[in-house]
Design a protein around this motif. Structure first.
Motif, PDB file in Angstrom:
ATOM      1  N   THR A   1       0.799  -1.231   0.000  1.00 27.11           N
ATOM      2  CA  THR A   1       0.000   0.000   0.000  1.00 27.11           C
ATOM      3  C   THR A   1       0.832   1.281   0.000  1.00 27.11           C
ATOM      4  O   THR A   1       0.263   2.365  -0.122  1.00 27.11           O
ATOM      5  N   GLY A   2       2.144   1.184   0.163  1.00 26.98           N
ATOM      6  CA  GLY A   2       2.975   2.375   0.204  1.00 26.98           C
ATOM      7  C   GLY A   2       3.017   3.047   1.556  1.00 26.98           C
ATOM      8  O   GLY A   2       3.612   4.116   1.709  1.00 26.98           O
ATOM      9  N   ALA A   3       2.383   2.436   2.565  1.00 25.11           N
ATOM     10  CA  ALA A   3       2.386   2.977   3.920  1.00 25.11           C
ATOM     11  C   ALA A   3       2.452   1.820   4.899  1.00 25.11           C
ATOM     12  O   ALA A   3       1.985   0.719   4.602  1.00 25.11           O
ATOM     13  N   GLN A   4       3.026   2.058   6.083  1.00 26.80           N
ATOM     14  CA  GLN A   4       3.138   0.998   7.072  1.00 26.80           C
ATOM     15  C   GLN A   4       1.883   0.843   7.915  1.00 26.80           C
ATOM     16  O   GLN A   4       1.761  -0.114   8.685  1.00 26.80           O
ATOM     17  N   VAL A   5       0.957   1.763   7.784  1.00 30.14           N
ATOM     18  CA  VAL A   5      -0.313   1.676   8.499  1.00 30.14           C
ATOM     19  C   VAL A   5      -1.403   1.272   7.524  1.00 30.14           C
ATOM     20  O   VAL A   5      -1.218   1.293   6.305  1.00 30.14           O
ATOM     21  N   GLY A   6      -2.545   0.893   8.052  1.00 32.72           N
ATOM     22  CA  GLY A   6      -3.644   0.432   7.213  1.00 32.72           C
ATOM     23  C   GLY A   6      -4.464   1.558   6.608  1.00 32.72           C
ATOM     24  O   GLY A   6      -4.097   2.736   6.666  1.00 32.72           O
ATOM     25  N   ASN A   7      -5.590   1.178   5.992  1.00 35.68           N
ATOM     26  CA  ASN A   7      -6.553   2.107   5.394  1.00 35.68           C
ATOM     27  C   ASN A   7      -5.974   2.902   4.230  1.00 35.68           C
ATOM     28  O   ASN A   7      -6.347   4.052   3.996  1.00 35.68           O
ATOM     29  N   ARG A   8      -5.041   2.311   3.495  1.00 36.79           N
ATOM     30  CA  ARG A   8      -4.562   2.907   2.253  1.00 36.79           C
ATOM     31  C   ARG A   8      -4.864   1.939   1.115  1.00 36.79           C
ATOM     32  O   ARG A   8      -4.828   0.722   1.309  1.00 36.79           O
ATOM     33  N   PRO A   9      -5.134   2.431  -0.063  1.00 36.31           N
ATOM     34  CA  PRO A   9      -5.405   1.526  -1.188  1.00 36.31           C
ATOM     35  C   PRO A   9      -4.165   0.700  -1.531  1.00 36.31           C
ATOM     36  O   PRO A   9      -3.035   1.199  -1.482  1.00 36.31           O
ATOM     37  N   SER A  10      -4.384  -0.541  -1.876  1.00 35.68           N
ATOM     38  CA  SER A  10      -3.277  -1.399  -2.284  1.00 35.68           C
ATOM     39  C   SER A  10      -2.864  -1.064  -3.710  1.00 35.68           C
ATOM     40  O   SER A  10      -3.552  -0.346  -4.439  1.00 35.68           O
ATOM     41  N   MET A  11      -1.716  -1.610  -4.112  1.00 38.29           N
ATOM     42  CA  MET A  11      -1.215  -1.367  -5.460  1.00 38.29           C
ATOM     43  C   MET A  11      -2.225  -1.814  -6.512  1.00 38.29           C
ATOM     44  O   MET A  11      -2.474  -1.121  -7.495  1.00 38.29           O
ATOM     45  N   GLY A  12      -2.836  -2.982  -6.300  1.00 36.37           N
ATOM     46  CA  GLY A  12      -3.844  -3.461  -7.240  1.00 36.37           C
ATOM     47  C   GLY A  12      -5.040  -2.541  -7.328  1.00 36.37           C
ATOM     48  O   GLY A  12      -5.617  -2.348  -8.399  1.00 36.37           O
ATOM     49  N   SER A  13      -5.431  -1.952  -6.193  1.00 39.85           N
ATOM     50  CA  SER A  13      -6.564  -1.022  -6.185  1.00 39.85           C
ATOM     51  C   SER A  13      -6.229   0.259  -6.948  1.00 39.85           C
ATOM     52  O   SER A  13      -7.063   0.806  -7.669  1.00 39.85           O
ATOM     53  N   TRP A  14      -4.989   0.749  -6.771  1.00 45.20           N
ATOM     54  CA  TRP A  14      -4.574   1.935  -7.512  1.00 45.20           C
ATOM     55  C   TRP A  14      -4.617   1.683  -9.023  1.00 45.20           C
ATOM     56  O   TRP A  14      -5.067   2.538  -9.803  1.00 45.20           O
ATOM     57  N   LEU A  15      -4.158   0.500  -9.442  1.00 49.75           N
ATOM     58  CA  LEU A  15      -4.163   0.191 -10.872  1.00 49.75           C
ATOM     59  C   LEU A  15      -5.584   0.003 -11.389  1.00 49.75           C
ATOM     60  O   LEU A  15      -5.900   0.377 -12.519  1.00 49.75           O
ATOM     61  N   SER A  16      -6.450  -0.580 -10.565  1.00 51.04           N
ATOM     62  CA  SER A  16      -7.857  -0.702 -10.943  1.00 51.04           C
ATOM     63  C   SER A  16      -8.489   0.676 -11.100  1.00 51.04           C
ATOM     64  O   SER A  16      -9.218   0.945 -12.061  1.00 51.04           O
ATOM     65  N   TYR A  17      -8.186   1.568 -10.161  1.00 50.11           N
ATOM     66  CA  TYR A  17      -8.705   2.936 -10.201  1.00 50.11           C
ATOM     67  C   TYR A  17      -8.201   3.687 -11.433  1.00 50.11           C
ATOM     68  O   TYR A  17      -8.947   4.390 -12.104  1.00 50.11           O
ATOM     69  N   GLY A  18      -6.918   3.500 -11.744  1.00 51.01           N
ATOM     70  CA  GLY A  18      -6.337   4.257 -12.844  1.00 51.01           C
ATOM     71  C   GLY A  18      -6.614   3.690 -14.212  1.00 51.01           C
ATOM     72  O   GLY A  18      -6.849   4.443 -15.166  1.00 51.01           O
ATOM     73  N   LEU A  19      -6.610   2.360 -14.321  1.00 49.24           N
ATOM     74  CA  LEU A  19      -6.682   1.737 -15.640  1.00 49.24           C
ATOM     75  C   LEU A  19      -7.929   0.900 -15.872  1.00 49.24           C
ATOM     76  O   LEU A  19      -8.261   0.596 -17.023  1.00 49.24           O
ATOM     77  N   GLY A  20      -8.610   0.485 -14.797  1.00 51.77           N
ATOM     78  CA  GLY A  20      -9.790  -0.339 -14.968  1.00 51.77           C
ATOM     79  C   GLY A  20      -9.429  -1.749 -15.408  1.00 51.77           C
ATOM     80  O   GLY A  20      -8.274  -2.156 -15.406  1.00 51.77           O
ATOM     81  N   SER A  21     -10.444  -2.504 -15.799  1.00 50.99           N
ATOM     82  CA  SER A  21     -10.246  -3.894 -16.221  1.00 50.99           C
ATOM     83  C   SER A  21     -10.315  -3.999 -17.734  1.00 50.99           C
ATOM     84  O   SER A  21     -10.950  -3.183 -18.402  1.00 50.99           O
TER      85      SER A  21
END
Length: 484
Positions: free
Chosen positions: A167-187
């Motif tokens: 997620t790019g952070a050591q704490v929770g509640n951040r989007p994961s790498m897969g979520s960022w790519l889904s958000y940016g590029l879709g399926s």
């Protein structure tokens, strides 16, 4: 006549006008979510800004991330250090450690005896890369690999280190790498999610894997990773209930969508539209998922590549084969977690079991994608959350020892998807403790992965609680030496 029209117009005050206007806009927005192709173009508004993705021509279209949860030792995999064997039992020099912090598990040790790998190393391929004898199959595809020996991170314990990578952070509640790519590029496939998650359990000591690792964080719920299970139903609650036909299910979803549209018009809550989109995706997945998870039609040549375990649901090999099938069908990001690498003691025996789990299937996946002409557009990533110490944790024996956590220097490898092949990048000192050449931080790794997917990591942002967030936070640089 004109007077009557004017009087009617005056009766519609500003509040009514804006209210009715918002209802119309809400309906349009909901329609665009239910029918993604309703409006053509790859731009969408965010806080008045237009972001066009990808930002430039991508090197890779999809990612399969083979995460080795628990941190495999770089000293038993890809970072050959004969000096440790030569100096077996001697103290780690203070000039090498330089007072760097330790975990609570070894901070109280009175001595730090060096221990070399129990396993032999050999050089393979045109790259002449050193690889442990534990990985004969991976050794056979070494010229397809980019081995990075100079990874480093700040996190020294499993949960924050694993969360940091994902997620790019050591704490929770951040989007994961897969979520960022889904958000940016879709399926690439309307019948499958952009982000899928597969879990397997090895024979070694395990560390927990939690759903926060594939969370959408503050992004819409549609970008959360969809976990596949090894049960009879790969995705839970996907089947129609007993006594309900597909037509009845379709009518039910339509009615729910209509009710949700009414709620959206009243409250303008984006989570409502996200929920509708999830219902629609689940309905479409009912046809796509059973076909993809069926391995009965795979030829014997493919089974031979991955090994017989690929026919056993829930194994690493089975998940590697499923990852290929998902990726082949347009899933943007497949995240595989394999547990069991946390070898604080009895490391040689644990490594033997873990390597047996992953060696053939990993090499088989790379070979399979290459034979299908998909490796060039599919980025494979293999590695854990940090490395292992060059000194022994606990009692030292040549054939039975353990290693503690070591975030200062560790190894991963990548293949396909626009990275250089047959290359070893970065170097550590003769003790395998500190990086001496070309360090790669976790944020640098993330920035490079995003770049390979055609994304400028500084531009893919999301405004949350008054601040713009991104996967790499305010850090990271693209390591261009890794890109073909």
């Amino acid at each position: 006549m004109e007077k009557e029209i004017l009087e009617q117009g005056l009766n519609h005050n500003r509040r009514k006008f804006l209210s009715r206007l918002s209802l119309g806009i809400g309906s349009v927005a909901l329609g665009s979510l239910l029918i993604p192709d309703l409006f053509t173009g790859k731009q969408e508004a965010e806080d008045g800004l237009m972001r066009a993705l990808p930002h430039f021509a991508p090197k890779a279209k999809r990612i399969i991330y083979l995460f080795q949860n628990g941190a495999p030792s770089q000293l038993e995999t890809f970072d050959y250090k004969p000096l440790l064997t030569k100096n077996f039992g001697q103290e780690l020099p203070e000039s090498i450690r330089m007072g760097q912090r330790l975990t609570g598990m070894t901070a109280g040790q009175s001595s730090f005896p060096l221990v070399g790998s129990y396993f032999g190393f050999n050089q393979y391929g045109e790259s002449r890369a050193w690889i442990s004898s534990l990985f004969p199959h991976i050794s056979s595809v070494v010229d397809d690999l980019l081995i990075v020996k100079s990874m480093h991170t700040e996190a020294i314990n499993h949960d924050p280190a694993l969360t940091f990578f994902q997620t790019g952070a050591q704490v929770g509640n951040r989007p994961s790498m897969g979520s960022w790519l889904s958000y940016g590029l879709g399926s690439e496939n309307a019948n499958l999610p952009a982000f899928c998650v597969l879990l397997s359990r090895g024979k070694g000591n395990g560390q927990g894997v939690y759903s926060k690792l594939w969370s959408n964080g503050f992004l819409d719920a549609t970008h959360q990773g969809v976990q596949f299970s090894n049960s009879e139903d790969p995705v839970l609650y996907l089947k129609d209930p007993d006594g309900m036909s597909r037509d009845q299910r379709r009518k039910m979803i339509d009615q729910i969508a209509a009710l949700n549209e009414m709620n959206y018009q009243e409250f303008n809550d984006p989570q409502i539209t996200a929920k509708v989109q999830q219902y629609e995706m689940a309905y479409r997945m009912q046809t796509a998922v059973p076909e993809i998870t069926d391995t009965s039609k795979e030829p014997d040549s493919v089974i031979k590549l991955y090994g017989p375990d690929c026919l056993v649901p829930g194994t690493y090999a089975a998940n590697c084969l499923l990852a290929r099938k998902l990726s082949e069908n347009g899933v943007r990001f497949v995240q595989l977690y394999h547990q069991g690498w946390d070898a604080h003691d009895n490391l040689p025996n644990q490594m033997i079991g873990q390597a047996k789990d992953v060696d053939q299937a990993t090499a088989g996946l790379i070979t399979d994608l290459k034979q299908r002409g998909l490796l060039d557009e599919t980025l494979i990533i293999w590695g854990g959350e940090f490395g292992r110490t060059n000194y022994c944790q606990g009692k030292i024996q040549p054939e039975n020892y353990g290693r503690d956590h070591h975030p200062r220097a560790f190894s991963i490898f990548m293949a396909g998807g626009g990275v250089k092949s047959g290359m070893v990048y970065g170097e550590t000192d003769d003790f395998g403790y500190n990086i001496t050449e070309n360090p790669v931080h976790v944020h640098d790794f993330q920035a490079t992965v995003m770049h390979l997917m055609g994304i400028d990591h500084e531009k893919l942002t999301y405004k949350h609680l008054g601040r713009r967030y991104r996967l790499t936070d305010v850090h990271g640089k693209v390591v261009k030496d890794l890109i073909a």
